[in-house]
Design a protein around this motif. Structure first.
Motif, mmCIF file in Angstrom:
data_model
loop_
_atom_site.group_PDB
_atom_site.id
_atom_site.type_symbol
_atom_site.label_atom_id
_atom_site.label_comp_id
_atom_site.label_asym_id
_atom_site.label_seq_id
_atom_site.Cartn_x
_atom_site.Cartn_y
_atom_site.Cartn_z
ATOM 1 N N THR A 41 20.017 94.963 73.115
ATOM 2 C CA THR A 41 20.827 94.035 72.324
ATOM 3 C C THR A 41 22.296 94.177 72.695
ATOM 4 O O THR A 41 22.726 95.196 73.240
ATOM 5 C CB THR A 41 20.665 94.277 70.814
ATOM 6 N N ILE A 42 23.065 93.119 72.384
ATOM 7 C CA ILE A 42 24.518 93.156 72.500
ATOM 8 C C ILE A 42 25.110 92.827 71.137
ATOM 9 O O ILE A 42 24.752 91.821 70.513
ATOM 10 C CB ILE A 42 25.042 92.160 73.549
ATOM 11 N N LEU A 43 25.996 93.684 70.675
ATOM 12 C CA LEU A 43 26.757 93.445 69.452
ATOM 13 C C LEU A 43 28.094 92.842 69.839
ATOM 14 O O LEU A 43 28.809 93.391 70.677
ATOM 15 C CB LEU A 43 26.968 94.761 68.700
ATOM 16 N N SER A 44 28.431 91.696 69.237
ATOM 17 C CA SER A 44 29.629 90.960 69.637
ATOM 18 C C SER A 44 30.551 90.726 68.447
ATOM 19 O O SER A 44 30.114 90.691 67.293
ATOM 20 C CB SER A 44 29.244 89.615 70.248
ATOM 21 N N GLU A 45 31.829 90.526 68.764
ATOM 22 C CA GLU A 45 32.816 90.166 67.746
ATOM 23 C C GLU A 45 34.051 89.611 68.440
ATOM 24 O O GLU A 45 34.443 90.099 69.501
ATOM 25 C CB GLU A 45 33.185 91.387 66.899
ATOM 26 N N PHE A 46 34.664 88.583 67.846
ATOM 27 C CA PHE A 46 35.941 88.066 68.336
ATOM 28 C C PHE A 46 37.040 88.665 67.481
ATOM 29 O O PHE A 46 37.009 88.578 66.251
ATOM 30 C CB PHE A 46 35.980 86.535 68.265
ATOM 31 N N TYR A 53 40.575 88.344 71.575
ATOM 32 C CA TYR A 53 39.754 88.885 72.658
ATOM 33 C C TYR A 53 38.362 89.177 72.114
ATOM 34 O O TYR A 53 38.129 89.172 70.901
ATOM 35 C CB TYR A 53 40.396 90.123 73.294
ATOM 36 N N TRP A 54 37.440 89.416 73.020
ATOM 37 C CA TRP A 54 36.036 89.537 72.685
ATOM 38 C C TRP A 54 35.574 90.979 72.867
ATOM 39 O O TRP A 54 35.836 91.604 73.898
ATOM 40 C CB TRP A 54 35.204 88.621 73.577
ATOM 41 N N SER A 55 34.852 91.506 71.883
ATOM 42 C CA SER A 55 34.289 92.845 71.956
ATOM 43 C C SER A 55 32.773 92.733 72.087
ATOM 44 O O SER A 55 32.113 92.079 71.265
ATOM 45 C CB SER A 55 34.642 93.643 70.696
ATOM 46 N N LEU A 56 32.220 93.358 73.127
ATOM 47 C CA LEU A 56 30.779 93.383 73.358
ATOM 48 C C LEU A 56 30.340 94.830 73.513
ATOM 49 O O LEU A 56 30.961 95.600 74.246
ATOM 50 C CB LEU A 56 30.413 92.594 74.613
ATOM 51 N N THR A 116 29.820 102.137 74.216
ATOM 52 C CA THR A 116 30.905 102.431 73.285
ATOM 53 C C THR A 116 31.772 101.197 73.050
ATOM 54 O O THR A 116 32.708 101.245 72.253
ATOM 55 C CB THR A 116 31.792 103.573 73.804
ATOM 56 N N GLY A 117 31.480 100.115 73.756
ATOM 57 C CA GLY A 117 32.210 98.869 73.592
ATOM 58 C C GLY A 117 33.010 98.501 74.826
ATOM 59 O O GLY A 117 33.695 99.348 75.413
ATOM 60 N N THR A 118 32.879 97.261 75.237
ATOM 61 C CA THR A 118 33.683 96.699 76.322
ATOM 62 C C THR A 118 34.378 95.461 75.777
ATOM 63 O O THR A 118 33.738 94.622 75.138
ATOM 64 C CB THR A 118 32.814 96.325 77.530
ATOM 65 N N GLN A 119 35.671 95.380 76.019
ATOM 66 C CA GLN A 119 36.450 94.240 75.534
ATOM 67 C C GLN A 119 36.831 93.339 76.693
ATOM 68 O O GLN A 119 37.141 93.816 77.790
ATOM 69 C CB GLN A 119 37.700 94.730 74.791
ATOM 70 N N PHE A 120 36.785 92.040 76.425
ATOM 71 C CA PHE A 120 37.124 91.026 77.420
ATOM 72 C C PHE A 120 38.262 90.176 76.862
ATOM 73 O O PHE A 120 38.254 89.802 75.690
ATOM 74 C CB PHE A 120 35.912 90.135 77.722
ATOM 75 N N ALA A 121 39.223 89.873 77.715
ATOM 76 C CA ALA A 121 40.371 89.063 77.305
ATOM 77 C C ALA A 121 40.711 88.082 78.411
ATOM 78 O O ALA A 121 40.188 88.171 79.534
ATOM 79 C CB ALA A 121 41.575 89.954 76.980
#
Length: 289
Positions: free
Chosen positions: A152-157, A185-188, A254-259
């Motif tokens: 699974t992927i947990l996401s949040e903007f 930015y987006w956290s996955l 542990t989380g990867t953020q995309f911007a």
């Protein structure tokens, strides 16, 4: 809906108000639960609620009306989003079905999830994460280019804290990325064994006003708390949607953020020294893309 007994979920339930199930048992069965009110609606069950098929069709004003989750909610089959905004607060909406088609998104008004949305992934297909803010729809789309390790992927903007510019500027020829857009930015986060060694991603910067989104706007990434880096190859933005292909660095557990990153000309040659004698006529060359 106020349940103090046992309800079997075969069939269709249309809910115009709140769903409260603290004193009863709801068995999802093969049924569909549709939230089609026009005011705020809450899904309330201590410890979390589970649905087979959940449909969000709230016609209230998106700027103020929500389907509110004061606890976790799990959808095991199909999540449909037609109208309305889901606010998960500190909780999460979890779509456990790993098929890409398990999210049926038909909204023409930018229905979105404020907060945490987790979904299963196990196919080399495009997976939509319909995120955003109270005013804008900012989805992320992820497509593994080969069958990923199931999980699974947990996401949040996120809009705060600001993304910062640690690690920037960085070259991504033929441009240089000098700052991150501050609008969000987006956290996955990779969970339950998910991994992909090669995937494409696109991010929708609707409502971003700190910088115009141009065809050369870049996607940048970082492990949460680390410096911004580049991964994969650029593909020109189309409107507000920015593309990055063939990322090989994965999504961290542990989380990867995309911007989005602002791109400027990359200086490819400049003088070694600009020190000259007074009253001379120096010349020098700067080359940029």
């Amino acid at each position: 809906y106020l349940n103090i007994g046992t309800t079997y979920g075969n069939g269709t339930f249309k809910i115009g108000g709140n769903w409260t199930n603290n004193l009863g048992v709801f068995t999802p069965g093969s049924g569909t639960v549709i939230f089609n009110g026009s005011d705020n609606q809450s899904i309330i069950r201590s410890g979390g609620e589970t649905f087979n098929k959940l449909s969000i069709d709230n016609s209230g004003a998106q700027a103020s009306k929500r389907v509110i989750l004061p606890n976790d909610v799990t959808v095991t089959n199909i999540l449909s989003m037609k109208n309305g905004v889901v606010n998960t607060g500190t909780y999460r909406l979890f779509l456990s079905n790993k098929a890409a088609t398990s999210l049926n998104y038909t909204s023409a008004t930018g229905s979105r999830i404020l907060g945490k949305f987790e979904r299963g992934i196990d196919q080399a297909q495009t997976y939509l994460f319909p995120l955003g803010t109270s005013t804008h729809y900012n989805p992320a789309n992820i497509k593994p280019n080969a069958a990923p390790s199931s999980g699974t992927i947990l996401s949040e903007f996120l809009t705060s804290p600001l993304p910062g510019n640690v690690g920037l500027p960085i070259p991504d020829p033929p441009v240089e990325i000098d700052t991150a857009y501050v609008d969000g930015y987006w956290s996955l986060t990779s969970l339950n064994g998910f991994s992909s060694g090669n995937f494409n991603i696109n991010l929708n910067g609707s409502g971003f006003i700190s910088e115009p989104i141009r065809d050369i706007t870049r996607v940048i990434k970082r492990t949460t708390g680390g410096p911004w880096v580049i991964d994969g190859t650029h593909s020109d933005a189309v409107g507000d949607v920015v593309f990055r292909n063939n990322l090989t660095g994965g999504i961290d557990n542990t989380g990867t953020q995309f911007a989005l990153g602002k791109a400027n000309p990359l200086i490819t040659y400049n003088p070694v020294s600009l020190i000259v004698c007074e009253k001379t006529n120096p010349s020098f060359t700067v080359a940029a893309t």
